[in-house]
Motif scaffolding. Sequence first.
Motif, PDB file in Angstrom:
ATOM      1  N   LEU A 126       0.816  -1.214   0.000  1.00 12.77           N
ATOM      2  CA  LEU A 126       0.000   0.000   0.000  1.00 12.77           C
ATOM      3  C   LEU A 126       0.853   1.269   0.000  1.00 12.77           C
ATOM      4  O   LEU A 126       0.493   2.271  -0.628  1.00 12.77           O
ATOM      5  CB  LEU A 126      -0.932  -0.011   1.221  1.00 12.77           C
ATOM      6  CG  LEU A 126      -2.102   0.963   1.218  1.00 12.77           C
ATOM      7  CD1 LEU A 126      -2.963   0.769  -0.027  1.00 12.77           C
ATOM      8  CD2 LEU A 126      -2.940   0.775   2.478  1.00 12.77           C
ATOM      9  N   THR A 127       1.992   1.205   0.686  1.00  5.31           N
ATOM     10  CA  THR A 127       2.877   2.374   0.746  1.00  5.31           C
ATOM     11  C   THR A 127       3.352   2.770  -0.650  1.00  5.31           C
ATOM     12  O   THR A 127       3.382   3.949  -1.006  1.00  5.31           O
ATOM     13  CB  THR A 127       4.089   2.066   1.654  1.00  5.31           C
ATOM     14  OG1 THR A 127       3.615   1.553   2.895  1.00  5.31           O
ATOM     15  CG2 THR A 127       4.904   3.315   1.917  1.00  5.31           C
ATOM     16  N   LYS A 128       3.721   1.764  -1.450  1.00  7.70           N
ATOM     17  CA  LYS A 128       4.198   2.014  -2.812  1.00  7.70           C
ATOM     18  C   LYS A 128       3.034   2.262  -3.782  1.00  7.70           C
ATOM     19  O   LYS A 128       3.093   3.155  -4.633  1.00  7.70           O
ATOM     20  CB  LYS A 128       5.025   0.807  -3.270  1.00  7.70           C
ATOM     21  CG  LYS A 128       5.766   1.022  -4.582  1.00  7.70           C
ATOM     22  CD  LYS A 128       6.910   2.017  -4.407  1.00  7.70           C
ATOM     23  CE  LYS A 128       7.742   2.114  -5.676  1.00  7.70           C
ATOM     24  NZ  LYS A 128       8.767   3.166  -5.566  1.00  7.70           N
ATOM     25  N   MET A 129       1.980   1.471  -3.659  1.00  3.26           N
ATOM     26  CA  MET A 129       0.825   1.598  -4.551  1.00  3.26           C
ATOM     27  C   MET A 129       0.188   2.985  -4.429  1.00  3.26           C
ATOM     28  O   MET A 129      -0.229   3.579  -5.431  1.00  3.26           O
ATOM     29  CB  MET A 129      -0.218   0.528  -4.204  1.00  3.26           C
ATOM     30  CG  MET A 129      -1.463   0.568  -5.076  1.00  3.26           C
ATOM     31  SD  MET A 129      -2.772  -0.462  -4.385  1.00  3.26           S
ATOM     32  CE  MET A 129      -2.174  -2.063  -4.825  1.00  3.26           C
ATOM     33  N   ALA A 130       0.100   3.499  -3.223  1.00  6.84           N
ATOM     34  CA  ALA A 130      -0.527   4.808  -2.993  1.00  6.84           C
ATOM     35  C   ALA A 130       0.224   5.911  -3.744  1.00  6.84           C
ATOM     36  O   ALA A 130      -0.387   6.867  -4.225  1.00  6.84           O
ATOM     37  CB  ALA A 130      -0.558   5.118  -1.502  1.00  6.84           C
ATOM     38  N   ALA A 152      -2.927  -8.383  -8.506  1.00  5.29           N
ATOM     39  CA  ALA A 152      -1.802  -7.913  -9.314  1.00  5.29           C
ATOM     40  C   ALA A 152      -2.254  -7.365 -10.661  1.00  5.29           C
ATOM     41  O   ALA A 152      -1.561  -6.545 -11.268  1.00  5.29           O
ATOM     42  CB  ALA A 152      -0.802  -9.045  -9.529  1.00  5.29           C
ATOM     43  N   VAL A 153      -3.404  -7.845 -11.156  1.00  2.60           N
ATOM     44  CA  VAL A 153      -3.874  -7.411 -12.483  1.00  2.60           C
ATOM     45  C   VAL A 153      -5.090  -6.492 -12.383  1.00  2.60           C
ATOM     46  O   VAL A 153      -5.743  -6.225 -13.387  1.00  2.60           O
ATOM     47  CB  VAL A 153      -4.192  -8.635 -13.376  1.00  2.60           C
ATOM     48  CG1 VAL A 153      -2.929  -9.434 -13.647  1.00  2.60           C
ATOM     49  CG2 VAL A 153      -5.262  -9.536 -12.731  1.00  2.60           C
ATOM     50  N   ALA A 154      -5.392  -6.018 -11.164  1.00  2.00           N
ATOM     51  CA  ALA A 154      -6.527  -5.097 -11.004  1.00  2.00           C
ATOM     52  C   ALA A 154      -6.281  -3.830 -11.819  1.00  2.00           C
ATOM     53  O   ALA A 154      -5.272  -3.153 -11.620  1.00  2.00           O
ATOM     54  CB  ALA A 154      -6.721  -4.747  -9.532  1.00  2.00           C
ATOM     55  N   GLY A 195       8.544  -4.056  -8.274  1.00  6.28           N
ATOM     56  CA  GLY A 195       7.195  -3.490  -8.205  1.00  6.28           C
ATOM     57  C   GLY A 195       6.234  -4.317  -7.372  1.00  6.28           C
ATOM     58  O   GLY A 195       6.478  -5.488  -7.082  1.00  6.28           O
ATOM     59  N   TRP A 196       5.130  -3.681  -7.006  1.00  5.73           N
ATOM     60  CA  TRP A 196       4.167  -4.339  -6.108  1.00  5.73           C
ATOM     61  C   TRP A 196       3.331  -5.401  -6.805  1.00  5.73           C
ATOM     62  O   TRP A 196       2.786  -6.290  -6.141  1.00  5.73           O
ATOM     63  CB  TRP A 196       3.268  -3.295  -5.455  1.00  5.73           C
ATOM     64  CG  TRP A 196       2.563  -2.357  -6.402  1.00  5.73           C
ATOM     65  CD1 TRP A 196       3.002  -1.146  -6.825  1.00  5.73           C
ATOM     66  CD2 TRP A 196       1.290  -2.566  -7.039  1.00  5.73           C
ATOM     67  NE1 TRP A 196       2.090  -0.570  -7.687  1.00  5.73           N
ATOM     68  CE2 TRP A 196       1.028  -1.424  -7.823  1.00  5.73           C
ATOM     69  CE3 TRP A 196       0.351  -3.595  -6.997  1.00  5.73           C
ATOM     70  CZ2 TRP A 196      -0.131  -1.284  -8.582  1.00  5.73           C
ATOM     71  CZ3 TRP A 196      -0.808  -3.464  -7.756  1.00  5.73           C
ATOM     72  CH2 TRP A 196      -1.043  -2.328  -8.539  1.00  5.73           C
TER      73      TRP A 196
END
Length: 439
Positions: free
Chosen positions: A41-45, A101-103, A170-171
């Motif tokens: 979440l830290t990276k995705m955000a 991962a594919v959302a 990557g996430w």
Amino acid sequence: MDLVSRVQRLPIGKFHYTLLWVIGLGWMFDAMDTGLISFILTKMAEEWQMTPSEKGWVVSIGFVGMAIGAVFSGGLADRIGRRTVFAITLVTYSIATALCAVAPNLTWLLVFRFVVGLGLGGQLPVAVTLVSEYIPAHVRGRFIVLLESFWGLGWLVAALISYFVIPDYGWHIAFLIGGLPAIYVFMILKKVPESVPYLINRGRIQEAHALVQKLERQCGVEVIETIEVKPVAEKQNISFLQLWSNPFAKRTLMLWLIWFGIVFSYYGIFTWLPSLLVKQGYSIVQSFEYVLGMILAQLPGYVAAAWLVEKLGRKATLAGFIGMCAVSAYFFGQATSVSMIMLWGCLMSFFNLGAWGVLYTYTPEQYPTNIRAFGSGWASAIGRMGGIVAPLVVTHMMVASNGFSAVFMMFTAVLVGVALVILILGEETKGKTLEEIGL
């Protein structure tokens, strides 16, 4: 000697340790998938430019799924079997994690996170019920705490994946790795037997007898040919009202309050630690390093709890660990240096996760066989309500000027309240068989 007593008299040996590690690895995968989101979440955000509210919902929607999964899987496990539901839930959350991962957007991510929650929340109460029904009373507490220690290993694996994978690859890859445990279902189906009390309760007496004889041969004790069955519980439909009838109403109230408070504090603290530390000025890689250190402190916490739960008992150990976690949370919120953050963070982690181990021992001990998984599932579900509320409260408080300190003052108050609930409402269950406790 009745079938359940024959299981209880088996000497601790290879069968019990195999059951512990096979179920334990499933528990570890559950924790790994739960922990991954706090790091991802830290990276995705950053990449998706998410608002604090959107970040809160990514976490909270998982807990909505967990609450529903815990209720329905508990009831389902009392109907179709502990092992079957354990396997189904593992496959569910693994596949859904990989799909994250594919959302393509936030909406689909929330859908997949909800399904992940259904599986994650459904697995734990079923797992602990199954193991509890096979372990003799004099070491049951120790085994359940050791089972819960696989949770710490799962978060450790999540932290290592995040530290080595997310910065370079990557996430998305981290989510795909979270889907791999689906393959483990074949090990569960091969190594884990169905619960003997469950088989008896469903009228499958010959099957239960054959299973007990097989275990007697494995453990090297006399194989008894005659079948004697003591009714495990009065046969009746599983009902929510049973949880609030005598003598279970007081136990249910106690468990619901404990579960809500401990889940609220645990997920409020540990899911948001990387983000809270980044807000304090540390880099993402630094925050991952600090949280990894705190997660390592969970493992000796489990070892201490596993020893104390049979020495001091469930009630004193649980209240003591939660009380000390409250003290640690207070000083963590006041910490201004890296050394103080690590000291109080490690102590907070040590006591919080040790308390979790005792709670998972204590919960199934409150109910008889016919509603054991159901009652444990409801307690877990109420806890997940705390998990839903915690991210929303934390994201709201984080934006304040002294948000870091205020968040941990709040957690201190919640944990003190939980410790008082245990001391006032709790009953000691150390050394008693599940049949004696469950009445």
